[in-house]
Write an enzyme that holds these catalytic residues in place. Structure first.
Site, mmCIF file in Angstrom:
data_model
loop_
_atom_site.group_PDB
_atom_site.id
_atom_site.type_symbol
_atom_site.label_atom_id
_atom_site.label_comp_id
_atom_site.label_asym_id
_atom_site.label_seq_id
_atom_site.Cartn_x
_atom_site.Cartn_y
_atom_site.Cartn_z
ATOM 1 N N LEU A 62 6.178 -2.258 4.783
ATOM 2 C CA LEU A 62 5.685 -2.678 3.472
ATOM 3 C C LEU A 62 6.765 -3.437 2.717
ATOM 4 C CD1 LEU A 62 3.788 0.524 2.260
ATOM 5 C CD2 LEU A 62 2.929 -1.370 3.665
ATOM 6 N N ASP A 63 6.332 -4.411 1.907
ATOM 7 C CA ASP A 63 7.256 -5.131 1.036
ATOM 8 C C ASP A 63 7.938 -4.159 0.079
ATOM 9 O OD1 ASP A 63 6.364 -7.511 2.170
ATOM 10 O OD2 ASP A 63 4.858 -7.831 0.612
ATOM 11 N N ARG A 64 9.061 -4.584 -0.454
ATOM 12 C CA ARG A 64 9.820 -3.774 -1.409
ATOM 13 C C ARG A 64 8.927 -3.243 -2.534
ATOM 14 N NH1 ARG A 64 15.202 -3.801 -3.346
ATOM 15 N NH2 ARG A 64 15.757 -5.513 -1.929
ATOM 16 N N THR A 66 5.632 -3.061 -2.635
ATOM 17 C CA THR A 66 4.369 -2.476 -2.187
ATOM 18 C C THR A 66 4.612 -1.020 -1.833
ATOM 19 O OG1 THR A 66 3.592 -4.588 -1.294
ATOM 20 C CG2 THR A 66 2.508 -2.602 -0.492
ATOM 21 N N ARG A 171 -1.308 -10.853 -0.113
ATOM 22 C CA ARG A 171 -0.893 -11.546 -1.334
ATOM 23 C C ARG A 171 -1.255 -13.023 -1.272
ATOM 24 N NH1 ARG A 171 5.296 -9.938 -1.358
ATOM 25 N NH2 ARG A 171 5.311 -11.086 -3.343
#
Length: 255
Positions: A62-64, A66, A171
């Site tokens: 996961l992104d930072r 998210t 996104r």
């Protein structure tokens, strides 16, 4: 936002560990600065198993900003077996996003290919992706959960079902559909907030435009096949999402 190493263990066996990652905890060390990481926390938590020959393979990165469910294999054979399911698009993933606007559709599927923006035009943000006919194929399903209004405008809760796993896929697809995620510093605009944050100079104007201190994207459910049955892991709606959709004040920025 302050970073805290406070992930929650959802499930654990000798084969894997499943955790709920908070935002803005980064998954792997970035090399840019010394900060807590999910990997570092897991290494400390599972030090005995690692000393006995175990390995850690984070399968859902996961992104930072998210939050939500993260699956981590504890051995190389398990990592290989689960990775094959991801490659074959057999893994079921569900995300919840708070987005700008009210979609005209109740359900839709976005099949638009994605590539790194810098491959086709000048872009100051290396990681920024965009839809482009020369990009890699990817598919995301979307379903409107709720539409609501706040003093800042109209917003919606959207359930997202990515079939592939391209960088920033959800996104980028939501931006392409005209409904970027609330709090996203890269998509839905020129990316000025992201560049300011990288420089440590996030302006009050950018903070106001973001509305939320982080992108409102959360992995709510992950399912894989194992030993002939589905293993399903869930993470509840974040409290800040519930406050946002109820129209409550979003609170003070703690950047």
């Amino acid at each position: 936002m302050s970073t805290q190493l406070d992930f929650t263990v959802i499930d654990e066996t000798a084969e894997w560990i499943v955790v709920e990652k908070p935002a803005p905890l980064v998954v792997h060390p970035t090399g840019e600065k010394d900060e807590p990481t999910l990997l570092g926390g897991l290494q400390a938590l599972l030090a005995c198993e690692l000393a006995g020959g175990g390995t850690l393979s984070i399968l859902t990165r996961l992104d930072r900003e998210t939050s939500g469910v993260v699956l981590v294999a504890k051995t190389r054979p398990v990592a290989h077996a689960l990775s094959l399911q991801f490659e074959k698009r057999e893994v079921r993933k569900e995300y919840l996003a708070m987005v700008h606007g009210w979609p005209e559709w109740e359900q839709t599927v976005c099949n638009r290919p994605i590539l790194r923006t810098g491959e086709v035009q000048e872009c100051p943000i290396w990681v920024r992706q965009r839809v482009h006919p020369e990009g890699k194929p990817c598919t995301t399903g979307f379903r409107v959960e709720d539409r609501f209004q706040r003093p800042e405008g109209r917003f919606s809760s959207i359930r997202c079902f990515p079939e592939s796993g391209r960088m920033h896929q959800i996104r980028v697809h939501l931006e392409a559909l005209g409904h970027p995620i609330v709090g996203d510093k890269i998509y839905g605009g020129g990316g000025e907030a992201y560049l300011e944050q990288v420089r440590g100079e996030l302006s009050e104007d950018s903070v106001a435009r973001m509305i939320l201190p982080r992108q409102a994207l959360h992995c709510t459910e992950l399912s894989v096949r194992w030993a002939g049955e589905w293993r399903v892991w869930k993470s509840p709606r974040p409290s800040e999402f519930a406050r946002f959709s109820s129209g409550s004040p979003v609170g003070v920025w703690h950047g």
